[in-house]
Design a protein around this motif. Structure first.
Motif, short mmCIF file in Angstrom:
data_model
loop_
_atom_site.label_atom_id
_atom_site.label_comp_id
_atom_site.label_asym_id
_atom_site.label_seq_id
_atom_site.Cartn_x
_atom_site.Cartn_y
_atom_site.Cartn_z
N ARG A 101 91.50 35.80 56.93
CA ARG A 101 92.11 34.81 57.81
C ARG A 101 91.08 33.73 58.16
O ARG A 101 90.33 33.90 59.12
CB ARG A 101 92.50 35.56 59.10
CG ARG A 101 93.73 35.13 59.80
CD ARG A 101 94.34 36.29 60.58
NE ARG A 101 93.51 36.87 61.61
CZ ARG A 101 93.46 36.49 62.88
NH1 ARG A 101 94.20 35.49 63.29
NH2 ARG A 101 92.71 37.11 63.74
N GLY A 102 91.02 32.70 57.37
CA GLY A 102 90.05 31.67 57.72
C GLY A 102 89.83 30.69 56.58
O GLY A 102 90.53 30.70 55.57
N ASP A 103 88.83 29.85 56.77
CA ASP A 103 88.52 28.77 55.85
C ASP A 103 87.58 29.29 54.76
O ASP A 103 86.46 29.70 55.05
CB ASP A 103 87.85 27.64 56.64
CG ASP A 103 87.63 26.38 55.80
OD1 ASP A 103 87.79 26.46 54.57
OD2 ASP A 103 87.31 25.34 56.41
N ARG A 104 88.05 29.25 53.50
CA ARG A 104 87.24 29.80 52.41
C ARG A 104 85.97 29.00 52.16
O ARG A 104 85.05 29.48 51.49
CB ARG A 104 88.09 29.93 51.15
CG ARG A 104 88.81 31.28 51.16
CD ARG A 104 90.17 31.31 50.57
NE ARG A 104 90.80 32.61 50.86
CZ ARG A 104 91.39 32.91 52.01
NH1 ARG A 104 91.41 32.05 53.00
NH2 ARG A 104 91.94 34.09 52.19
N ARG A 105 85.91 27.82 52.76
CA ARG A 105 84.68 27.03 52.60
C ARG A 105 83.48 27.67 53.30
O ARG A 105 82.35 27.24 53.11
CB ARG A 105 84.89 25.61 53.13
CG ARG A 105 85.81 24.77 52.24
CD ARG A 105 86.02 23.38 52.83
NE ARG A 105 86.71 23.44 54.11
CZ ARG A 105 86.98 22.38 54.88
NH1 ARG A 105 86.59 21.18 54.51
NH2 ARG A 105 87.61 22.51 56.03
N VAL A 106 83.73 28.70 54.14
CA VAL A 106 82.57 29.36 54.80
C VAL A 106 81.58 29.85 53.74
O VAL A 106 80.39 29.95 53.99
CB VAL A 106 82.96 30.55 55.71
CG1 VAL A 106 83.84 30.11 56.87
CG2 VAL A 106 83.62 31.65 54.92
#
Ligand SMILES: Cc1cc2nc3c(=O)[nH]c(=O)nc-3n(C[C@H](O)[C@H](O)[C@H](O)COP(=O)(O)O)c2cc1C
Length: 447
Positions: free
Chosen positions: A190-195
């Motif tokens: 659940r989140g931004d894959r750019r992390v």
């Protein structure tokens, strides 16, 4: 638990859950990267119950927080948010970070002077990591964030892959909150894959982090899981050497996931540190040997509240409120309480062959008040049954009742001490107790 929203340094939404009263000293809890605020649920609840305002946030691009509008997931990005959130809290918080969020907190505090926070707690934080371990963890993190998992077990295994000593299934929910289930039944992070684009390069950042650490003057605690292979004991000692006056605690039998895996030990460690190094109120010790000082000092021992009962020779129920109850022995099962020499009930207790002890629950404060008043009709309208062994009144619906035979009676100054042998006990395991502390009734709810 309540919802709260903060603004990150870019004006993006930071999603949070808060525990406790906003007027109490704040503790800002930052999850490990790829984890979400749910990992702090048990800790937040414990802090709230201990008189702290626990603020559990999702990092930018994680869980319920917005994706970073500049796409930046570097330590500086997270550190900027930490500064922004701290500025929105009513008081300077104690900041708790895990792994990379701990490094971001270290930068935020170290490069920003001490004004930002009241204290710093770094969990599983190192400035030096073995390259092979770092690569393995990086690969596992990439899979966790990028892959689609057919079921919960597959997602859980992906969490477990990063660190060899892993949480039991009872703690899994707190870590699994980082995933969502799609309509296809699959689990996705659940989140931004750019992390993943800004994977931490510790060797490159190390000298800047060391300089920041050397600037820290806040009370600081380093917590390390004794089995954590990515954060060595040696690296922890080196970091401790950089931060003046910092303390180190090792928690046995656990590695990276010490917060979820050893929640009770972690909470105990946290509260010990907070009470010593960031107390809720300025400490003020009072001493004396006068009766007032002694009473006040004794009032620091929090107790439950009981109504002790017996039958007089005419068959009338007798009872009074007592907090002098204590357990004495398990074999034989003995308890004691003391009754004042000037108590109107004393004679009946001395002559009786047995007595009852009724431990009061959170709703029985009126019962306590009634049995402490000088009033001939204390039992009027009170439901009770005679104890099978002693015949003493067992108040219906008490948290626990002990049916006792007299074992011994001793003189104890201006009280008489009654020791009873417990023959039978009844109790209700779900209700909360009525508490007496510092001369006042207290109500405590236990989860
Ligand atoms: C929370 C609380 C705890 C008390 N604990 C005791 C106790 O342990 N022993 C005692 O003799 N009186 C204790 N008291 C006071 C008695 O309940 C009170 O003096 C009562 O009126 C005595 O009744 P009696 O004179 O009919 O025996 C306590 C009162 C309160 C409110």
């Amino acid at each position: 638990v309540a919802r709260a929203v903060f603004e990150g340094s870019l004006g993006d939404k930071i999603d949070a859950e808060v525990f406790g009263n906003p007027d109490d000293p704040a503790v800002l809890l930052l999850p490990a990267t790829t984890q979400t605020k749910e990992m702090w649920h048990g800790v937040g609840a414990a802090l709230g119950a201990a008189g702290r305002y626990a603020v559990c946030v999702d990092l930018r691009g994680h869980g319920g927080s917005s994706f970073a509008s500049d796409g930046c997931y570097s330590l500086d990005g997270y550190a900027g948010d930490i500064r922004a959130i701290a500025a929105q809290l009513p008081v300077r918080p104690t900041i708790v970070g895990v792994g990379a969020s701990g490094l971001a907190a270290l930068l935020a505090v170290g490069e920003n002077g001490s004004a930002l926070a009241a204290a710093l707690i770094l969990v599983g934080v190192t400035l030096w990591v073995d390259q092979a371990v770092a690569t393995r963890i990086g690969t596992a993190m990439a899979r966790r964030v990028g892959d689609v998992f057919a079921n919960a077990q597959a997602a859980f295994d992906a969490v477990a892959a990063a660190h060899p000593f892993e949480p039991g299934p009872e703690q899994a929910d707190k870590l699994m909150a980082a995933f969502e289930v799609g309509e296809d039944g699959a689990y996705r992070w659940r989140g931004d894959r750019r992390v993943l684009g800004s994977t931490l390069d510790l060797p490159a950042e190390s000298s800047r982090l060391q300089a920041a650490a050397a600037q820290i003057t806040l009370p600081t605690l380093l917590v390390r899981g004794a089995l954590n292979e990515s954060v060595s004991a040696e690296a922890t000692r080196l970091l401790q050497g950089l931060i003046a006056g910092s303390e180190v605690i090792e928690i046995d039998g656990v590695g990276h996931h010490l917060v979820t895996d050893r929640e009770d030990s972690f909470n105990a460690t946290l509260l010990d540190f907070l009470e010593r190094r960031a107390p809720r109120l300025p400490l003020q010790y009072v001493s004396g040997s006068d009766p007032r000082a002694l009473r006040d000092a004794l009032g620091c021992f929090g107790t439950g509240v009981t109504v002790v009962t017996t039958m007089d020779e005419a068959g009338n129920p007798i009872g009074l409120t007592a907090n002098s109850f204590t357990s004495v022995s398990l074999d034989p099962p003995l308890i004691l309480f003391s009754v004042a020499n000037n108590s109107a009930s004393l004679g009946a207790f001395i002559r009786a062959r047995g007595f009852g002890v009724n431990v009061l629950h959170i709703g029985q404060q009126p019962t306590s008040a009634r049995f402490a008043r000088r009033d001939a009709s204390r039992f009027e309208g009170v439901a009770w049954e005679a104890g099978e062994v002693s015949g003493a009144p067992m108040l219906t619906g008490s948290l626990a009742s002990f049916d006792c035979l007299r074992h011994a009676v001793y003189e104890g100054g201006d009280h008489m001490i009654f020791v009873g042998e417990v023959r039978r006990a009844v109790f209700e395991p779900h209700r909360d107790p009525l508490i007496f502390f510092r001369g006042k009734y207290r109500r405590l709810h236990f989860v």
